[in-house]
Design a protein around this motif. Structure first.
Motif, short mmCIF file in Angstrom:
data_model
loop_
_atom_site.label_atom_id
_atom_site.label_comp_id
_atom_site.label_asym_id
_atom_site.label_seq_id
_atom_site.Cartn_x
_atom_site.Cartn_y
_atom_site.Cartn_z
N GLN A 191 0.83 -1.20 0.00
CA GLN A 191 0.00 0.00 0.00
C GLN A 191 0.87 1.26 0.00
O GLN A 191 0.58 2.23 -0.70
CB GLN A 191 -0.92 -0.01 1.21
CG GLN A 191 -1.99 -1.09 1.18
CD GLN A 191 -2.71 -1.25 2.50
OE1 GLN A 191 -2.69 -0.35 3.34
NE2 GLN A 191 -3.36 -2.39 2.70
N SER A 192 1.95 1.24 0.77
CA SER A 192 2.87 2.37 0.80
C SER A 192 3.52 2.57 -0.56
O SER A 192 3.61 3.70 -1.07
CB SER A 192 3.94 2.13 1.86
OG SER A 192 5.00 3.07 1.75
N ALA A 193 3.99 1.49 -1.17
CA ALA A 193 4.70 1.58 -2.45
C ALA A 193 3.85 2.17 -3.54
O ALA A 193 4.35 2.88 -4.42
CB ALA A 193 5.21 0.20 -2.86
N THR A 229 11.56 2.57 -5.16
CA THR A 229 11.98 2.68 -6.55
C THR A 229 11.76 1.34 -7.24
O THR A 229 11.75 0.29 -6.59
CB THR A 229 13.46 3.09 -6.65
OG1 THR A 229 13.80 3.34 -8.02
CG2 THR A 229 14.39 2.00 -6.12
N GLU A 230 11.55 1.39 -8.55
CA GLU A 230 11.29 0.16 -9.31
C GLU A 230 12.09 0.13 -10.60
O GLU A 230 12.38 1.16 -11.20
CB GLU A 230 9.80 0.03 -9.63
CG GLU A 230 8.95 -0.28 -8.42
CD GLU A 230 7.46 -0.24 -8.69
OE1 GLU A 230 6.86 -1.30 -8.90
OE2 GLU A 230 6.90 0.87 -8.68
N SER A 270 12.06 -1.85 -4.64
CA SER A 270 13.03 -1.65 -3.56
C SER A 270 12.77 -0.33 -2.84
O SER A 270 12.25 0.62 -3.43
CB SER A 270 14.45 -1.62 -4.13
OG SER A 270 14.74 -2.77 -4.89
N THR A 271 13.15 -0.27 -1.56
CA THR A 271 13.04 0.99 -0.83
C THR A 271 14.05 2.00 -1.37
O THR A 271 15.06 1.63 -1.96
CB THR A 271 13.29 0.78 0.67
OG1 THR A 271 14.55 0.14 0.84
CG2 THR A 271 12.19 -0.06 1.29
N SER A 272 13.75 3.27 -1.16
CA SER A 272 14.59 4.33 -1.70
C SER A 272 14.53 5.55 -0.79
O SER A 272 13.60 5.71 0.00
CB SER A 272 14.11 4.72 -3.11
OG SER A 272 14.78 5.86 -3.59
N SER A 273 15.51 6.44 -0.93
CA SER A 273 15.52 7.69 -0.17
C SER A 273 14.79 8.81 -0.91
O SER A 273 14.78 9.95 -0.47
CB SER A 273 16.96 8.11 0.11
OG SER A 273 17.67 8.29 -1.10
N ASN A 274 14.16 8.50 -2.06
CA ASN A 274 13.43 9.53 -2.78
C ASN A 274 12.12 9.88 -2.06
O ASN A 274 11.77 9.27 -1.05
CB ASN A 274 13.16 9.08 -4.23
CG ASN A 274 12.32 7.82 -4.32
OD1 ASN A 274 11.59 7.47 -3.39
ND2 ASN A 274 12.41 7.12 -5.44
N SER A 275 11.39 10.85 -2.58
CA SER A 275 10.18 11.31 -1.90
C SER A 275 9.11 10.22 -1.83
O SER A 275 8.31 10.20 -0.88
CB SER A 275 9.61 12.54 -2.62
OG SER A 275 9.32 12.24 -3.97
N ARG A 276 9.10 9.32 -2.78
CA ARG A 276 8.16 8.21 -2.78
C ARG A 276 8.50 7.19 -1.70
O ARG A 276 7.62 6.55 -1.12
CB ARG A 276 8.13 7.55 -4.16
CG ARG A 276 7.22 6.34 -4.27
CD ARG A 276 7.39 5.64 -5.61
NE ARG A 276 6.70 4.36 -5.66
CZ ARG A 276 6.91 3.42 -6.58
NH1 ARG A 276 7.80 3.63 -7.53
NH2 ARG A 276 6.26 2.28 -6.53
#
Length: 453
Positions: A125-127, A309-310, A300-306
């Motif tokens: 849901q977060s992604a 990342t995919e 994958s998790t990322s440090s971007n605002s979202r």
């Protein structure tokens, strides 16, 4: 390739695949690969660990996996696109172990896992920007799952998954869950098959993860023939489902256009189909002009605002999301890419890489009993069907596969711009780029706006 024996339960393929998860970033510490724990379970012990240490741990993630169903279906038959992790450690396991300061346990092919080893509802849901929608939308809608053969433990396994994650009960007794044969019978069901049972568990759990307020209808075909699976699709629509997920496919053939008109031409119904797990190349029914074809990504998790990342899911030259230009199906009017004169696969995409796979509870069969991690485009198809359900009932004359095209290039979709699923003469057929491409279509959901008319 895949094997199948017509008119009998499938002979399950046995081969090993290898995937890897990307290194996590600083956001991993903040958002984690968090999966909700059962209300009665004690929280994990806290362990002070830096973002760098967690990223290093996640970078070690590696898995092997096997196809849940048969390897090469005979002409006119299909195989499911579910891949079950059999060994190694997922990104989720590596991150959780690093936070606790322990060594991650490897997945065991046959032993039941006491707790999940892949992404759960809160992660997905977060992604995909669905946390609020999943909590408030979908009530009164019915998402249908079409698969072959019977899963005798479907209702019980569904209950276990939903209970663990604190989701509302979805049972036959309360009217939320219903299982029928391709003729609509609740008592005369197909022969049971452990491989397809894993597929069924995956599908039911993904609907639960994305649209927990929706009703679920499981329609079981008596075999994996396209005629029987197609009949099950028709039965799902007859019983009122406006969202129908199909996590299976086979080689294209000259019969596909007749299958289109007989089984998949349902205006006002969002029909989603997996793009396939054998890397670059077209499958049917993903090639049908009446369906939303769903590709697969590595999430994958990322440090971007979202926070995520995919990239295109590809494990090897023969293992990854399907895509390509159909040899038989006509191009729908709303699909405007110029390199393919016929139907192009895919339209949209979602997570499918087993190394960044999803948690599934399955108790039927001699292997994989308990909590498993699954990947394959069998995960991405029910995810997208459930997003459609959250967005609301389609217009009665609409073909909802067009909806993402109406929103193309907007913030309603996460544009996937890296990775490929093979080698092709026309670059976007197999390589991600800004805008539309075959492996990921227009991208992955960011909320609901791309999935409503």
């Amino acid at each position: 390739m895949r094997t199948s024996t017509p008119n009998s339960p499938h002979i399950r393929a046995r081969w090993t695949r290898i995937g890897s998860a990307a290194a996590a970033t600083t956001a991993l510490v903040l958002a984690g690969l968090g999966t909700a724990v059962h209300a009665s379970a004690a929280p994990p012990a806290a362990h002070k660990v830096s973002a760098k240490e967690i990223a290093a741990a996640v970078a070690k993630a590696h898995v092997t996996y096997t196809s849940a169903c048969d390897a090469t279906p005979a002409k006119g038959y299909a195989s499911c696109n579910a891949l079950r992790v059999t060994s190694g450690t997922t990104a989720f396991q590596e991150a959780q172990a690093a936070k606790k300061g322990v060594t991650p346990k490897s997945v065991s092919p046959k032993a039941a896992s006491a707790t999940p080893t892949g992404y759960g509802p809160s992660d997905l849901q977060s992604a995909y920007g669905l946390t609020s929608a999943s909590a408030s939308d979908g009530a009164g809608e019915t998402v249908a799952i079409v698969d072959a053969y019977d899963d005798p433990n479907a209702a019980a396994d569904l209950a276990t998954y939903r209970s663990y994650y604190g989701l509302s009960a979805c049972t036959t007794a309360n009217g939320c869950f219903k299982k029928v044969s391709q003729t609509g019978s609740t008592t005369s069901l197909p022969t049971a098959d452990s491989g397809w049972a894993g597929e069924i568990s995956l599908d039911l759990d993904m609907v639960s993860a994305i649209a927990p307020k929706a009703n679920i209808l499981l329609v079981e075909a008596k075999s994996s023939s396209m005629a029987n699976l197609g009949t099950a699709v028709n039965e799902a629509v007859k019983l009122g489902a406006k969202f129908v997920s199909n996590s299976y496919g086979g080689s294209e053939s000259s019969s596909d256009t007749s299958y289109d008109s007989s089984y998949f031409n349902h205006a006002g119904v969002a029909i989603t189909v997996s793009a396939g797990d054998e890397a670059y190349g077209a499958e049917y029914p993903a090639a049908s002009k009446y369906v939303t074809s769903v590709g697969g990504t590595k999430l994958s998790t990322s440090s971007n605002s979202r926070g995520w990342t995919e990239s295109v899911w590809k494990t090897s030259s023969t293992e990854g999301t399907g895509s390509g230009c159909s040899a038989y199906d006509a191009k729908p009017s709303w699909q405007t890419d110029t390199g393919c004169t016929k139907r192009m696969i895919s339209d949209v995409s979602a997570v499918a890489d087993p190394a960044t796979g999803v948690s599934v509870y399955d108790s039927y069969g001699a292997d994989g009993t308990g909590w498993n991690t699954y990947g394959g485009t069998s995960a991405s198809s029910p995810i997208i069907a459930s997003v459609y359900a959250l967005a609301g009932t389609p217009g009665s004359s609409d073909y909802p596969a067009q909806y993402p095209y109406n929103a193309a290039g907007t913030s309603a979709l996460n544009d996937v711009t890296s990775g490929n699923n093979g080698t092709c003469s026309t670059s976007y057929f197999c390589t991600a780029k800004s805008g539309y491409d075959g492996p990921t279509g227009w991208g992955t959901p960011q909320g609901l706006d791309a999935f409503t008319g």
